[in-house]
Design an enzyme around this catalytic site. Structure first.
Site, PDB file in Angstrom:
ATOM      1  N   SER A  29      58.789  77.135  73.913  1.00 38.80           N
ATOM      2  CA  SER A  29      57.765  77.762  74.488  1.00 38.80           C
ATOM      3  C   SER A  29      56.766  78.089  73.171  1.00 38.80           C
ATOM      4  O   SER A  29      55.948  78.932  73.489  1.00 38.80           O
ATOM      5  CB  SER A  29      57.832  78.778  75.345  1.00 38.80           C
ATOM      6  OG  SER A  29      58.869  79.843  74.617  1.00 38.80           O
ATOM      7  N   ASN A  70      53.858  76.956  69.896  1.00 31.43           N
ATOM      8  CA  ASN A  70      52.773  76.326  69.971  1.00 31.43           C
ATOM      9  C   ASN A  70      52.619  75.120  70.533  1.00 31.43           C
ATOM     10  O   ASN A  70      51.882  74.337  71.223  1.00 31.43           O
ATOM     11  CB  ASN A  70      51.952  76.449  68.429  1.00 31.43           C
ATOM     12  CG  ASN A  70      51.773  77.785  67.892  1.00 31.43           C
ATOM     13  OD1 ASN A  70      51.632  78.608  68.829  1.00 31.43           O
ATOM     14  ND2 ASN A  70      51.635  77.830  66.522  1.00 31.43           N
ATOM     15  N   CYS A  95      53.795  65.801  63.052  1.00 26.41           N
ATOM     16  CA  CYS A  95      52.475  65.604  63.029  1.00 26.41           C
ATOM     17  C   CYS A  95      51.896  64.864  61.992  1.00 26.41           C
ATOM     18  O   CYS A  95      51.058  63.696  62.155  1.00 26.41           O
ATOM     19  CB  CYS A  95      51.970  67.090  63.402  1.00 26.41           C
ATOM     20  SG  CYS A  95      52.164  67.862  61.669  1.00 26.41           S
ATOM     21  N   GLY A 109      53.966  77.310  64.015  1.00 22.74           N
ATOM     22  CA  GLY A 109      54.947  78.391  64.452  1.00 22.74           C
ATOM     23  C   GLY A 109      56.158  78.453  63.827  1.00 22.74           C
ATOM     24  O   GLY A 109      56.478  77.601  62.748  1.00 22.74           O
ATOM     25  N   PRO A 110      57.316  79.237  64.327  1.00 20.06           N
ATOM     26  CA  PRO A 110      58.495  79.396  63.664  1.00 20.06           C
ATOM     27  C   PRO A 110      59.231  78.116  63.631  1.00 20.06           C
ATOM     28  O   PRO A 110      60.102  77.905  62.792  1.00 20.06           O
ATOM     29  CB  PRO A 110      59.343  80.452  64.490  1.00 20.06           C
ATOM     30  CG  PRO A 110      58.304  81.146  65.136  1.00 20.06           C
ATOM     31  CD  PRO A 110      56.764  80.082  65.345  1.00 20.06           C
ATOM     32  N   GLY A 111      58.939  77.271  64.716  1.00 17.99           N
ATOM     33  CA  GLY A 111      59.744  76.094  64.809  1.00 17.99           C
ATOM     34  C   GLY A 111      59.350  74.885  63.740  1.00 17.99           C
ATOM     35  O   GLY A 111      60.184  74.336  62.925  1.00 17.99           O
ATOM     36  N   ARG A 159      57.851  75.836  60.835  1.00 14.64           N
ATOM     37  CA  ARG A 159      58.483  76.477  59.482  1.00 14.64           C
ATOM     38  C   ARG A 159      59.794  76.354  59.068  1.00 14.64           C
ATOM     39  O   ARG A 159      60.155  76.214  58.021  1.00 14.64           O
ATOM     40  CB  ARG A 159      57.962  78.113  59.404  1.00 14.64           C
ATOM     41  CG  ARG A 159      56.455  78.316  59.578  1.00 14.64           C
ATOM     42  CD  ARG A 159      56.097  79.776  59.585  1.00 14.64           C
ATOM     43  NE  ARG A 159      54.654  79.778  59.711  1.00 14.64           N
ATOM     44  CZ  ARG A 159      53.861  79.954  58.681  1.00 14.64           C
ATOM     45  NH1 ARG A 159      54.205  79.909  57.475  1.00 14.64           N
ATOM     46  NH2 ARG A 159      52.460  80.131  58.942  1.00 14.64           N
TER      47      ARG A 159
END
Length: 318
Positions: A12, A14, A130, A163-165, A167
């Site tokens: 859940s 970005n 990405c 986001g945390p994922g 990073r």
């Protein structure tokens, strides 16, 4: 196809939230079934609930326990490479198909304009990263004209879009993207670098691609790159060349030493250097337009999942 295929998204953050919004706004093939997270206070879960999507904050175990899971055809994973391993085992054991937006690389690498139709029957497809989605089409475009011996990409994204994922996946990003430059882009060797840019105001996603290739027809290479850019733009309108393609001849009198080519017998390179500078402006479905890294990843995943859904429906009807 007769009706839309229901999907679930795990993650859940970005990427997962942007993908959910794209499915609900854009897709004529897919329908949101369940949105999954682990933080009940996350913006993504709260947004999904407001939009009428079934949610769970209990992760993959919560998804498997939901009655809605029976109707799900495809599960997207937008968590982390480490979490994906268990998620994939459980989802595939339940007979569902999976589109992996993490760098776990369990399934085959998939870049829509390069090999988008090759893996539609795979139980789990991997969307690389990405940076990979933005740059590997360019490596492939050069390689189809002049053999690429070494491809190096640098992806620069805004810190606010990571986001945390993302990073947590920096090491996996570089490893997975580097391998996909070879496996999908066609280079003999590949190297990937990611930069999280803390600039304020946030800067738009920028990508640089360097290809060391056999000397070839520069007009043909340029045309191949421009054709590939146009193809990516069909599903990522904000994808564009930042400036003209650059060429440099690397002659016998000043060869480049490439440590990454060790083991290939060609650590000193002579030939053609092709430099391509890209910009990816996001559609601002979730984060602002500077987050082109979200847009190209979720758009590629959506395009791939729609093709898988159509293939699954056609197979069931046959």
């Amino acid at each position: 196809m007769a009706g839309k295929m229901k999907v679930a998204i795990i993650g859940s953050g970005n990427i997962g939230t942007d993908l959910m919004i794209k499915i609900m706004r854009l897709s004529q093939v897919l329908e949101m079934g369940v949105f999954v997270g682990i933080d009940p206070e996350s913006d993504g879960l709260n947004r999904a609930a407001r939009m009428g999507v079934a949610i769970t904050a209990d992760g993959i175990d919560g998804l498997l326990a939901m009655p809605e899971f029976a109707d799900i055809g495809i599960v997207f994973d937008a968590t982390s490479a480490g979490a994906h391993r268990r998620n994939s085992e459980l989802v595939l054991a339940a007979g569902k198909r999976m589109v992996d937006l993490t760098p776990a690389a369990i399934g085959p690498f998939t870049i829509p304009p390069v090999n988008g139709d090759a893996n539609l029957d795979a139980p789990n497809v991997n969307m690389v990263t990405c940076g990979g989605q933005a740059t590997i089409p360019i490596v492939a475009a050069v390689n189809r004209v002049a053999k690429v011996h070494y491809g190096e990409i640098v992806a620069s994204i805004s810190s606010k879009s990571a986001g945390p994922g993302t990073r947590a996946n920096i090491d996996e990003f570089t490893e997975t993207t580097s391998q996909a430059i070879v496996d999908v882009g066609g280079a003999t060797r590949g190297k990937a670098i990611i930069i999280l840019n803390p600039a304020e105001p946030p800067l738009i996603m920028r990508d640089t691609v360097y290809c060391l290739c056999e000397d070839g027809d520069r007009d043909a290479i340029r045309a191949s790159i421009e054709a590939m850019v146009a193809e990516v733009q069909t599903y990522v309108p904000g994808y564009r060349l930042k400036q003209a393609v650059q060429f440099e001849t690397i002659g016998d009198n000043r060869p480049l030493r490439i440590p990454e080519m060790a083991g290939t017998g060609r650590t000193e390179f002579t030939g053609l250097k092709v430099s391509v500078f890209l910009e990816v402006e996001g559609a601002a479905h979730y984060l602002p337009a500077y987050a082109g890294n979200l847009d190209i990843m979720t758009s590629a995943a959506l395009k791939t999942a729609e093709k898988i859904a159509i293939r699954m429906t056609e197979g069931a009807a046959a």
